[in-house]
Scaffold this motif. Structure first.
Motif, mmCIF file in Angstrom:
data_model
loop_
_atom_site.group_PDB
_atom_site.id
_atom_site.type_symbol
_atom_site.label_atom_id
_atom_site.label_comp_id
_atom_site.label_asym_id
_atom_site.label_seq_id
_atom_site.Cartn_x
_atom_site.Cartn_y
_atom_site.Cartn_z
ATOM 1 N N ALA B 446 -79.329 7.659 76.371
ATOM 2 C CA ALA B 446 -78.758 6.504 77.167
ATOM 3 C C ALA B 446 -78.948 6.567 78.777
ATOM 4 C CB ALA B 446 -77.075 6.558 76.982
ATOM 5 N N ASP B 447 -79.055 7.676 79.295
ATOM 6 C CA ASP B 447 -79.367 7.816 80.678
ATOM 7 C C ASP B 447 -80.823 7.147 80.921
ATOM 8 O OD1 ASP B 447 -78.809 8.228 83.446
ATOM 9 O OD2 ASP B 447 -79.496 10.320 83.058
ATOM 10 N N TRP B 448 -81.551 7.409 80.020
ATOM 11 C CA TRP B 448 -83.108 7.151 80.150
ATOM 12 C C TRP B 448 -83.105 5.708 79.951
ATOM 13 C CZ3 TRP B 448 -86.159 4.646 76.449
ATOM 14 C CH2 TRP B 448 -87.116 4.283 76.720
ATOM 15 N N LEU B 723 -87.991 3.190 69.848
ATOM 16 C CA LEU B 723 -88.392 2.515 70.983
ATOM 17 C C LEU B 723 -88.248 0.947 70.915
ATOM 18 C CD1 LEU B 723 -91.329 4.774 72.043
ATOM 19 C CD2 LEU B 723 -89.012 4.439 73.394
ATOM 20 N N ALA B 724 -88.716 0.482 69.620
ATOM 21 C CA ALA B 724 -88.893 -1.021 69.659
ATOM 22 C C ALA B 724 -87.389 -1.670 69.635
ATOM 23 C CB ALA B 724 -89.435 -1.461 68.524
ATOM 24 N N GLN B 725 -86.419 -0.563 68.923
ATOM 25 C CA GLN B 725 -85.119 -1.330 68.730
ATOM 26 C C GLN B 725 -84.436 -1.285 70.255
ATOM 27 O OE1 GLN B 725 -83.716 1.261 65.830
ATOM 28 N NE2 GLN B 725 -84.015 0.011 64.114
ATOM 29 N N LEU B 726 -84.804 -0.249 70.894
ATOM 30 C CA LEU B 726 -84.361 -0.158 72.116
ATOM 31 C C LEU B 726 -84.648 -1.364 73.010
ATOM 32 C CD1 LEU B 726 -84.260 3.553 73.019
ATOM 33 C CD2 LEU B 726 -82.531 2.176 72.875
ATOM 34 N N ALA B 732 -81.424 -8.002 74.908
ATOM 35 C CA ALA B 732 -80.087 -8.583 74.578
ATOM 36 C C ALA B 732 -79.195 -8.287 75.707
ATOM 37 C CB ALA B 732 -79.685 -8.315 73.348
ATOM 38 N N ALA B 733 -79.230 -7.072 76.060
ATOM 39 C CA ALA B 733 -78.309 -6.430 77.177
ATOM 40 C C ALA B 733 -78.536 -7.527 78.342
ATOM 41 C CB ALA B 733 -78.362 -5.301 77.227
#
Lengths: 356, 813
Positions: B446-448, B723-726, B732-733
């Protein structure tokens, strides 16, 4: 107030189809059928002053005045005042329901400029028409009003018209009687027998004032009034006409026209008018009108110099336009302007050409 | 040398055709959006000028009988015979199959635009072209004039009328507003039973040297109608202008972002070129030349695109303008140099502005500087701080300006300050939020994720700003339109509380009507007014009956307690909003009623669309002060409006125009408004689409450049799929956060439009209505835009072969 605003919205005026196309069959719709309209017949029995007024049962009619005028400095002018009537149906009617339409044309020609104006009106609402007692032909503020105290109503007239850049007010005094063309006013227009009722008052002396950009100009001269009505004066194959009214210095006058047919042939007619009003009708074929020179007017070539020969009367003259550009660029357009006459006879007159 | 540098730089595009296409497409879209708005604006203005030349300047004004009755035909004849350019109009309502239509009868020989002497710009003026016209519409023109006549109606109206009995033949015409039956004046008189009478006469009052109108036709007064319509027209123009402004901002951001990215992508080539000895001057020249070339190519494509969009929207605009003031917008869009030049200008200005920055960076770049694209470049706190300061300053300037300057310009400075300020604040705000989140989360992943998002901010910032502006514009204009519609509908409902409005032909008929109505209807409320100067300017004084209809329905903006009682007792006046604002009146202040006492102002009421001042007094006071007031109009309350209207018509020789049912008025005015705003809606969607494309372009470009950042994370064990989902989640975020920033901006924008610009422009203020459901829809759209923009890059990432990731380490420079 909102209510007023909404009603204002509801009442928006849209641009409407111009009238022009309504007149666009043949020249001025003169070549169409005369369904239901009265047709001129031989041996007319004119009753005046009634016949000076409108004949709503006929399709078209006009009160057509042209004047050759001179200023005090000798400068030449021409003036035209015309009221046309066109009926959409052969009857009159009350209010806007009247099928009678009126059109006024006014022209003022100087050697350099040609001014014109046009007015349109519906019959039946008091905006235009012809009334008796006193005789008044009018459209908007333009009018031709009888000022005669005795005799024929057309013996004396006052005339007014106005455009954006000109106006004129003339007083006319007739020096002779009415004259009747063709057979006592029954004027044949084609070999097929199309005809109109046609009489004139060619003997006016004129005094008056022209208002131009440079100020008022006092003028004097002569004028000629044509009265004509019919329901189908042109046959299908006729495309236009060349018409003149000429006043010679010796007092004789000539009305002459040729109707141009599609095949290039012409139908001619003329009236020789002596100073006492004696009129001699000239049959088809006796008159020769030959174009001598054309000028480019409104994108077309229009003959503005003619040779006119009438052998019976030893007449061989040339007429030349005072101003080549005497073009009436009205809804249906035509050439109408003053001419000078030279040759066997001298004088002044008016030339009208349509269908070019 | 410059040429070779140029070729080298350009060769980048040959190897990255996709990027090049995206860059060009982004530029072209931005220019296209701007151009289409400009083209529509130019067309609307041109037609507005034509219309005002025909209806005003040249210039017919509408005259009506002072007492509200009909005008005898003789009045028209008298005007024409005196030399006035005039044209008669007959109007009224006609019920056909339970629907009411507005009938307008005109005289096609004299109407403005017919080529008659009221001609103006529409019909070619006096004399026409003289060619005799073509034969195409000859038959129609003739049939129009000949009994039984022809009705011209909008296509939808014409189809509704199909098969209706007792009507002349109906022809469709796109030039007629919906619900209106345009016909010859004689046919209209027959349909409405108004033979021999006219509703109004259009007169050109500028004619010189004639008998004065006041002497010739003393019973006629100039109607305020055209002024009211002009107000609406202005409102529509304001809409378009505001939109042009917004699209300019959005377009500029997109151009700037696209060119900036193009530079970043070629950092390595630049370093290499410089290292090989290419002089800085040549590099700069090549960059500028390339930017200009791109701007012109894409600009031209954009202009063509804009032309297409404008052409597609033009029918709606045309219908709107026609609905508003009968202006004829030709079916085809004319190509005007103005909007072509402005379209190219925005491309060139944006491109040069962005190039200036690239040039600065190129100049500052050390010969041995990192050749890596600076996609990860961390924005310095100082820079973000500066940006935030500038943004806050812009907003402050915008907010302060209306306090010092009046007029519409101040309104637009406010709009500009708000928009640009909010755009500048976006990146610092997002950075702050992300930093805050980073502190509050635990876990390396999350931090990354948050840190990586922050690092991408500078590169994405411009695309996000464009998205935010588009969203804010959407919100702002949507709120404005919605507020306008809601207020207007509500106001119509309140103002037109009575079911039937009736105007008698004369006083005697009015008296009979009143007796009849008092027996048949629930209530008869006089609508009597008189024109008087109010505080030195022309205005109206209305008399109001003491009735619950007013107490319950009349919209008061602000009032003293017991205002209606004071009004009924003749002890107070109510003033309309326009007068109140213009004269800076206060509640409780004394108002000098012309010819009467000074009365306390007890309330202020809204009076949308009315340019003039207006006051309301008690009915008894009105008739007492002005005994000559016209007493012809009444509002009627009834449970059965249809039956009552039929009864009135059966019993009284009333012009149909004298009887109006409230439903048809409402329907008509609302349909006009719907059309006005259809255009705005379409432009809104387009803006959003363009902003989404800008984001897509940025993300696609970033995706290739960000491999070095992702490779270590992959090497640490995060799958390509994750990675792709992130990546998707990030997009979106960011879209969600951008929306969060856009929401207050959009509302502020709407507030500025309604409460400042509208007041400056028209003198009345529209209350702001909010529409949370629209926000939700827009939030969904923003998320969708973000996800769509990230979808392709994410998919590519998920499918990227592992050796590509490994190569990052192998080629570590």
């Amino acid at each position: 107030m909102m209510i007023r605003m909404v009603i204002a919205l509801a009442s928006l005026l849209c641009s409407t189809p111009a009238l022009a196309p309504a007149f666009a069959q043949g020249f001025a719709g003169l070549g169409t059928q005369a369904d239901g309209f009265a047709v001129p017949e031989r041996e007319p029995d004119f009753q005046f002053p009634q016949d000076h007024l409108a004949h709503p049962e006929y399709r078209i009619e006009w009160w057509y005045l042209t004047a050759n005028l001179s200023g005090e400095d000798g400068r030449e002018y021409g003036v035209q005042w015309t009221l046309f009537r066109t009926a959409l149906a052969p009857q009159d009617g009350e209010g806007f329901a009247s099928p009678q339409l009126w059109m006024g044309h006014a022209g003022l020609t100087t050697p350099e400029r040609h001014f014109y104006a046009e007015r349109l009106a519906r019959g039946g609402v008091g905006q235009a028409g012809v009334e008796g007692d006193p005789f008044t032909a009018y459209i908007d503020e333009w009018e031709m009003r009888s000022t005669a105290s005795a005799g024929d109503a057309l013996d004396a007239l006052s005339l007014y018209a106005r455009g954006d850049a000109f106006s004129y007010r003339l007083d006319l005094e007739a020096q002779g009687p009415l004259v009747f063309h063709g057979e006592d006013g029954f004027s044949v227009k084609s070999a097929a027998g199309q005809a109109s009722y046609y009489y004139s008052q060619p003997f006016y002396q004129v005094e008056g004032v022209l208002e131009l950009a440079g100020g008022p100009v006092a003028v004097t001269g002569n004028a000629w009034l044509d009265r004509e009505w019919s329901s189908q004066p042109l046959s299908e194959d006729q495309r236009g006409w060349d018409w003149v009214s000429l006043g010679f210095d010796d007092g004789d006058k000539l009305m002459a026209f040729q109707l141009r047919q599609e095949d290039g042939s012409v139908y001619t007619s003329a009236s020789w008018i002596e100073p006492d009003g004696t009129l001699t009708a000239v049959p088809d074929g006796a008159l020769e009108m030959t174009p001598l020179q054309t000028a480019e007017v409104a994108g077309r070539d229009i003959p503005t110099r003619w040779r006119i020969v009438l052998a019976d009367r030893d007449l061989d003259v040339e007429i030349a336009a005072l101003n080549d550009q005497s073009w009436m660029a009205t809804r249906f357009s035509y050439w109408e302007g003053p001419v000078a006459i030279t040759g066997s006879h001298a004088g002044r007159g008016y030339l009208e050409m349509t269908g070019y | 040398m410059t040429w070779r540098v140029f070729l080298t730089l350009a060769s980048h595009w040959r190897r990255h055709a996709g990027q090049f296409a995206t860059l060009l497409a982004g530029l072209a879209l931005a220019v296209g959006l701007w151009t289409s708005v400009q083209a529509i604006n130019a067309e609307a203005r041109a037609s507005y000028d034509t219309a005002s030349a025909a209806l005003g300047g040249a210039g017919a004004q509408r005259y009506q009988a002072a007492d509200g009755a009909t005008i005898p035909l003789a009045t028209y004849a008298a005007l024409r015979r005196a030399g006035w350019a005039a044209s008669p109009v007959v109007e009224g309502e006609l019920a056909v199959d339970a629907r009411t239509y507005a009938v307008t009868g005109i005289d096609s020989l004299t109407a403005p635009g017919s080529g008659g002497d009221l001609g103006g710009g529409l019909g070619g003026g006096l004399g026409g072209d003289g060619s005799g016209g073509d034969n195409g519409d000859g038959a129609l023109a003739l049939a129009f004039l000949t009994a039984p006549g022809v009705i011209l109606a909008a296509p939808e109206t014409a189809s509704a009328l199909q098969g209706a009995a007792g009507l002349p033949r109906v022809e469709t015409s796109a030039q007629v507003a919906p619900g209106v039956l345009l016909t010859d004046i004689a046919a209209a008189q027959r349909l409405l039973g108004m033979e021999g009478r006219l509703s109004a006469i259009l007169i050109d009052p500028a004619r010189q040297g004639l008998v004065p109108l006041s002497q010739l036709v003393p019973g006629l007064v100039q109607a305020g109608g055209s002024g009211d319509v002009a107000r609406l027209t202005n409102s529509f123009h304001l809409n378009l202008t505001a939109f042009g402004f917004l699209s300019f901002a959005v377009g500029l951001f997109i151009v700037y972002a696209a060119i900036g990215l193009a530079f970043e992508q070629r950092r390595a080539s630049l370093r290499t070129l410089r290292a090989l000895g290419a002089p800085l001057r040549s590099v700069i020249l090549a960059l500028v030349a390339e930017a200009l070339l791109l701007a012109l190519t894409a600009g031209l494509a954009g202009v063509a695109l804009g032309y297409g969009v404008a052409s597609a929207l033009l029918p709606d605009v045309a219908a709107t303008l026609r609905g508003l003031y009968g202006a004829e917008l030709g079916g085809a869009l004319s190509v005007r140099p103005g909007w072509i030049v402005s379209g190219l200008a925005i491309a060139v200005i944006g491109a040069l502005g962005a190039t200036a920055q690239s040039v600065r960076r190129a100049a500052a770049m050390g010969l041995l500087a990192s050749a890596q694209p600076r996609a990860w470049a961390r924005a310095s706190t100082r820079r973000l701080g500066l940006q935030a300061g500038a943004g806050a300053a812009l907003i402050a300037v915008g907010l302060i300006t209306p306090n010092f300057a009046d007029g519409i310009v101040a309104g637009f400075i406010l709009l500009g300050g708000l928009l640009l300020g909010a755009a500048l604040l976006l990146a610092p705000a997002l950075s702050l939020i992300l930093a805050g989140l980073q502190r509050s989360v635990s876990g390396a992943a999350a931090d990354w994720f948050l840190a990586d998002t922050r690092q991408q901010l500078p590169s994405l910032a411009l695309a996000l700003m464009a998205l935010m502006l588009a969203l804010a514009a959407n919100l702002g204009v949507g709120t404005m339109v919605g507020s306008f519609r809601a207020t207007f509908t509500g106001w119509l409902d309140q103002r037109l509380a009575a079911e039937v409005y009736v105007t008698a032909g004369d006083e005697a008929q009015a008296a009979q009507l009143r007796v009849f109505l008092e027996a048949e209807a629930d209530a008869v409320l006089p609508i009597w007014d008189t024109e008087r100067d109010l505080l030195g300017a022309p205005g109206n004084i209305f008399g109001v009956a003491d009735h619950a209809t007013y107490r319950d329905n009349w919209p008061l903006l602000t009032a003293l307690p017991g205002a209606w009682d004071a009004l009924a007792a003749g002890e107070g006046v109510m003033v309309n909003e326009q007068l109140w604002r213009r004269e800076r009146l206060r509640l409780g202040e004394l108002f000098p009623v012309p010819g009467g006492p000074d009365l306390q102002i007890v309330a202020v009421y809204s009076d949308y669309g009315n340019p003039k001042g207006q006051i309301m007094v008690g009915l008894d006071l009105l008739t007492g002060l002005y005994p000559d007031v016209s007493r012809l109009r009444y509002a009627v309350r009834t449970q059965q409006p249809d039956a009552l209207m039929a009864a009135i018509l059966a019993r009284f020789e009333l012009p149909r125009a004298g009887l109006v049912d409230q439903q048809s008025i409402k329907q008509f005015s609302l349909s006009v408004f719907e059309r006005t705003f259809a255009v705005t809606g379409a432009l809104n969607v387009l803006t959003l689409g363009v902003a989404a494309f800008a984001m897509f372009a940025s993300l696609t470009t970033l995706a290739t450049m960000r491999l070095p950042q992702l490779a270590p994370v992959w090497a640490l064990g995060m799958t390509r799929r994750t990675l792709a989902q992130l990546e998707l989640a990030r997009a979106a975020a960011l879209a969600a956060l951008t929306f969060a920033a856009a929401l207050p901006t959009g509302l502020a924008l709407a507030w500025a439009l309604l409460a400042v610009v509208n007041v400056e422009a028209f003198g009345w203020r529209l209350p702001v209505h909010v529409f949370p459901l629209d926000w939700l829809r827009l939030f969904g759209l923003a998320l969708l835009a973000g996800l769509l923009a990230a979808a392709l890059p994410a998919r590519r990432l998920a499918l990227r072969p592992p050796h590509a990731f490994l190569a990052v380490f192998a080629q570590e420079r």
